[in-house]
Scaffold this motif. Sequence first.
Motif, PDB file in Angstrom:
ATOM      1  N   UNK A 110       0.840  -1.206   0.000  1.00  0.00           N
ATOM      2  CA  UNK A 110       0.000   0.000   0.000  1.00  0.00           C
ATOM      3  C   UNK A 110       0.872   1.252   0.000  1.00  0.00           C
ATOM      4  N   UNK A 111       1.954   1.226   0.774  1.00  0.00           N
ATOM      5  CA  UNK A 111       2.892   2.354   0.789  1.00  0.00           C
ATOM      6  C   UNK A 111       3.540   2.522  -0.585  1.00  0.00           C
ATOM      7  N   UNK A 112       3.866   1.389  -1.221  1.00  0.00           N
ATOM      8  CA  UNK A 112       4.433   1.426  -2.567  1.00  0.00           C
ATOM      9  C   UNK A 112       3.473   2.011  -3.587  1.00  0.00           C
ATOM     10  N   UNK A 113       2.196   1.640  -3.473  1.00  0.00           N
ATOM     11  CA  UNK A 113       1.168   2.147  -4.394  1.00  0.00           C
ATOM     12  C   UNK A 113       1.006   3.662  -4.220  1.00  0.00           C
ATOM     13  N   UNK A 114       1.038   4.121  -2.974  1.00  0.00           N
ATOM     14  CA  UNK A 114       0.953   5.563  -2.709  1.00  0.00           C
ATOM     15  C   UNK A 114       2.123   6.295  -3.377  1.00  0.00           C
ATOM     16  N   UNK A 115       3.319   5.709  -3.271  1.00  0.00           N
ATOM     17  CA  UNK A 115       4.510   6.317  -3.868  1.00  0.00           C
ATOM     18  C   UNK A 115       4.407   6.350  -5.398  1.00  0.00           C
ATOM     19  N   UNK A 116       3.838   5.293  -5.986  1.00  0.00           N
ATOM     20  CA  UNK A 116       3.646   5.256  -7.441  1.00  0.00           C
ATOM     21  C   UNK A 116       2.686   6.369  -7.868  1.00  0.00           C
ATOM     22  N   UNK A 117       1.599   6.541  -7.111  1.00  0.00           N
ATOM     23  CA  UNK A 117       0.631   7.595  -7.413  1.00  0.00           C
ATOM     24  C   UNK A 117       1.261   8.978  -7.350  1.00  0.00           C
ATOM     25  N   UNK A 118       2.127   9.175  -6.357  1.00  0.00           N
ATOM     26  CA  UNK A 118       2.808  10.465  -6.216  1.00  0.00           C
ATOM     27  C   UNK A 118       3.786  10.696  -7.370  1.00  0.00           C
TER      28      UNK A 118
END
Length: 198
Positions: A110-118
């Motif tokens: 989930x943290x990785x997905x947030x970083x991808x979105x950013x």
Amino acid sequence: MLDAAFFVRWMTAAAAVIDREADRLTELDSPIGDADHGRNMQRGFAAVVKVLETEPPATPGAVLIAAGRQLISSVGGASGPLYGTLLRRAGKTLGEAPQVSVEELRGALAAGVTAVGQLGGSAPGDKTMLDALTPGVAALSASFDAAATASEEGALATVPMQARKGRASYLGERSIGHQDPGATSSALLFAALAEVAK
């Protein structure tokens, strides 16, 4: 609990499924991208397997960080940085624990997905890899199989969308009717995870 060997098996299975599906990924990329997504991902994950075989990392986090670093250096286009960011951020979130739970993996992804979105300035609904990653990560709380199903459904749901980010967004309405290749390869990651968890 999941150890480093499990994560190595996951990356190896991901490389195998991407190798099998490379032509389809490139075919999906052809009308709305550079027609190179399959080949780029194939090359990147082959490099990941090679580095993991040569120097097997000792922890789950270290496996994902090594894989992410390799993808950034060996995959062309936007995919390398995006996939690399996903795995590296997830790996850093897991830290140096020798074993992690499924819930810890879910939180790290989930943290990785947030970083991808950013990094991409994108959100679910923009017809990107997030449309498969977001439901896949959410469904991990239920099971690995549920995550694989949810991410596959997320990839299929990109067909009627108009792309708002990435190369496909330049096409405007002409991007409608095509399945996003990044969402499709993201779903393959969850398919590989479900496979090694059996």
